[in-house]
Design an enzyme around this catalytic site. Structure first.
Site, PDB file in Angstrom:
ATOM      1  CB  CYS A 122      -0.930   0.017   1.214  1.00 19.57           C
ATOM      2  SG  CYS A 122      -2.277   1.213   1.017  1.00 19.57           S
ATOM      3  CB  CYS A 124      -1.881   5.031   3.175  1.00 19.59           C
ATOM      4  SG  CYS A 124      -1.923   3.496   4.100  1.00 19.59           S
ATOM      5  CE  LYS A 201      -7.817  -1.208   4.396  1.00 26.28           C
ATOM      6  NZ  LYS A 201      -6.397  -0.912   4.128  1.00 26.28           N
ATOM      7  NE  ARG A 223      -6.721   4.889   4.576  1.00 31.64           N
ATOM      8  CZ  ARG A 223      -5.702   5.771   4.586  1.00 31.64           C
ATOM      9  NH1 ARG A 223      -5.621   6.691   3.648  1.00 31.64           N
ATOM     10  NH2 ARG A 223      -4.787   5.716   5.541  1.00 31.64           N
ATOM     11  CE  LYS A 254      -7.349  -3.540   7.407  1.00 28.89           C
ATOM     12  NZ  LYS A 254      -6.190  -3.070   6.750  1.00 28.89           N
ATOM     13  CE1 TYR A 319      -1.229  -4.543  14.716  1.00 25.73           C
ATOM     14  CE2 TYR A 319      -3.626  -4.693  14.778  1.00 25.73           C
ATOM     15  CZ  TYR A 319      -2.471  -4.269  14.161  1.00 25.73           C
ATOM     16  OH  TYR A 319      -2.548  -3.589  12.971  1.00 25.73           O
TER      17      TYR A 319
HETATM   18  C1  PBG Z   1      -3.136   0.329   4.736  1.00 26.34           C
HETATM   19  C2  PBG Z   1      -3.685  -0.483   5.857  1.00 26.34           C
HETATM   20  C3  PBG Z   1      -4.507  -0.085   6.930  1.00 26.34           C
HETATM   21  C4  PBG Z   1      -4.636  -1.187   7.766  1.00 26.34           C
HETATM   22  C5  PBG Z   1      -3.926  -2.221   7.188  1.00 26.34           C
HETATM   23  N1  PBG Z   1      -3.365  -1.777   5.989  1.00 26.34           N
HETATM   24  C6  PBG Z   1      -5.055   1.221   7.317  1.00 26.34           C
HETATM   25  C7  PBG Z   1      -6.038   1.933   6.507  1.00 26.34           C
HETATM   26  O1  PBG Z   1      -6.583   1.443   5.527  1.00 26.34           O
HETATM   27  O2  PBG Z   1      -6.230   3.099   6.864  1.00 26.34           O
HETATM   28  C8  PBG Z   1      -5.387  -1.207   9.066  1.00 26.34           C
HETATM   29  C9  PBG Z   1      -4.938  -2.241  10.051  1.00 26.34           C
HETATM   30  C10 PBG Z   1      -5.385  -2.021  11.446  1.00 26.34           C
HETATM   31  O3  PBG Z   1      -6.220  -1.136  11.751  1.00 26.34           O
HETATM   32  O4  PBG Z   1      -4.898  -2.764  12.315  1.00 26.34           O
HETATM   33  N2  PBG Z   1      -4.047   0.788   3.801  1.00 26.34           N
END
Ligand code: PBG
Length: 329
Positions: A122, A124, A201, A223, A254, A319
């Site tokens: 990714c 970001c 997601k 987003r 997710k 985690y």
């Molecule tokens: C990157 C990404 C994100 C997460 C995993 N990969 C954050 C987002 O989309 O803002 C979130 C993982 C978590 O909250 O533990 N895009």
């Protein structure tokens, strides 16, 4: 047969009976542990909204990996905090980027024989604006431009494969990225590198603490034009089908606990391996309750993971991975 011939409590009488008829198990090998790699040496910087989670320099990450391997965890999911950020997130596809360096160090350690190394794909964490792709101005304001982003994601995946990742996991939610990544991997000679696609997601408030951990909060807007609307189950199934057509080997769902019905529906849709990501906010809200003494730490941790396995996930990114593995030992 009904009561009194039938008595459900007969099989609940002792722990051995309960164990014999238990339908779902969680084992350490089902758990994937996320790591946040940062520059430096000997750095172990706590993430304030996620007790027990740290930004780790690569030497510390290697130590963490060795412990993870000893505990029998399934693998690691790697995120990176680059030295500097720019408009196009070049740190994501730099052959000397933080994740690429981390992969090389982890590959060289004995832990890598026992763990699956998964690299998050990714932009970001690497863009100055914090969005997951290339931002452009349009007549209606800014947007994340899908098609030019695909090439950057594909370059990221290839550079991670070169650095030794076992699996690439695109989490950006651009359309067509699984196909673009597959083609790029294949033409670079990485036809055996699997893609774990974050196929469904959702745009979720539960990513809040992660954005502190990965320093990836969008600097403007949100987003919602690329991640999914939390109301949509049928759309999630279309996302999954499209990613599978484009060549995804496994899919990641997710968040997990607020979307268990979506995981179950995915399980019924496809036979490919399914992972679920118990995201940062799910972790932090449980931690907050543990700190107040409102929930039993050990039992609630394992029950949360059990619920995700029962919904149909084969493996879980969490985690809690190390803590849970110790409880299961
Ligand atoms: C990157 C990404 C994100 C997460 C995993 N990969 C954050 C987002 O989309 O803002 C979130 C993982 C978590 O909250 O533990 N895009």
């Amino acid at each position: 047969m009904s009561f009194p011939q039938s008595r459900m409590r007969r099989l609940r009488r002792t722990e051995s009976l309960r164990a014999l008829v238990r339908e779902t198990v969680v084992t350490p090998g089902d758990l994937i542990y996320p790591l946040f790699l940062c520059p430096g040496q000997g750095v172990r910087r706590p993430v304030s909204s996620m007790p027990g989670v740290f930004n780790l320099s690569i030497d510390e990450a290697v130590r963490e990996a060795e412990e993870a391997a000893q505990l029998g965890l399934g693998g690691l999911l790697l995120f990176g905090l680059p030295e500097s950020k720019d408009e196009l997130g070049s740190g994501a596809y730099d052959s000397n980027g933080i994740v690429q360096q981390g992969l090389r160090a982890l590959k060289a350690s004995s832990a890598s024989k026992k763990l699956v190394l998964i690299a998050d794909v990714c932009l970001c964490e690497y863009t100055s604006h914090g969005h997951c792709g290339k931002v452009v101005e349009t007549a209606d304001g800014w947007t994340v431009d899908n098609d030019p982003t695909l090439d950057l994601l594909a370059q990221t995946a290839v550079s991670q494969a070169r650095a030794g990742t076992d699996v690439v996991a695109p989490s950006d939610m651009m359309d067509g990225r699984v196909g673009a990544i597959r083609r790029a991997l294949d033409s670079a000679g990485f036809q055996d590198t699997p893609i774990l696609s974050y196929a469904s997601k959702f745009a979720s408030a539960f990513y809040g603490p992660f954005r502190e951990a990965a320093d990836s909060a969008p600097q403007f807007g949100d987003r919602k034009t690329y991640q999914m609307d939390g109301a949509n189950l049928r759309e999630a199934l279309r996302e999954i089908s499209l990613d599978l057509e484009e060549g995804a080997d496994m899919i990641l769902m997710k968040p997990a606990m607020p979307y268990l019905d979506v995981i179950r529906a995915a399980r019924e849709l496809t036979g490919v391996p399914i992972g679920a990501y118990q995201v940062s906010g799910e972790y932090s809200m449980l931690q907050a309750a543990f700190e107040r003494g409102w929930l039993d730490r050990d039992r609630a941790t394992l029950e949360s993971l059990m619920s995700i396995r029962r919904s149909g996930a084969d493996f879980i990114v969490t985690y809690f991975a190390k803590v849970a593995a110790k409880l299961l030992a």
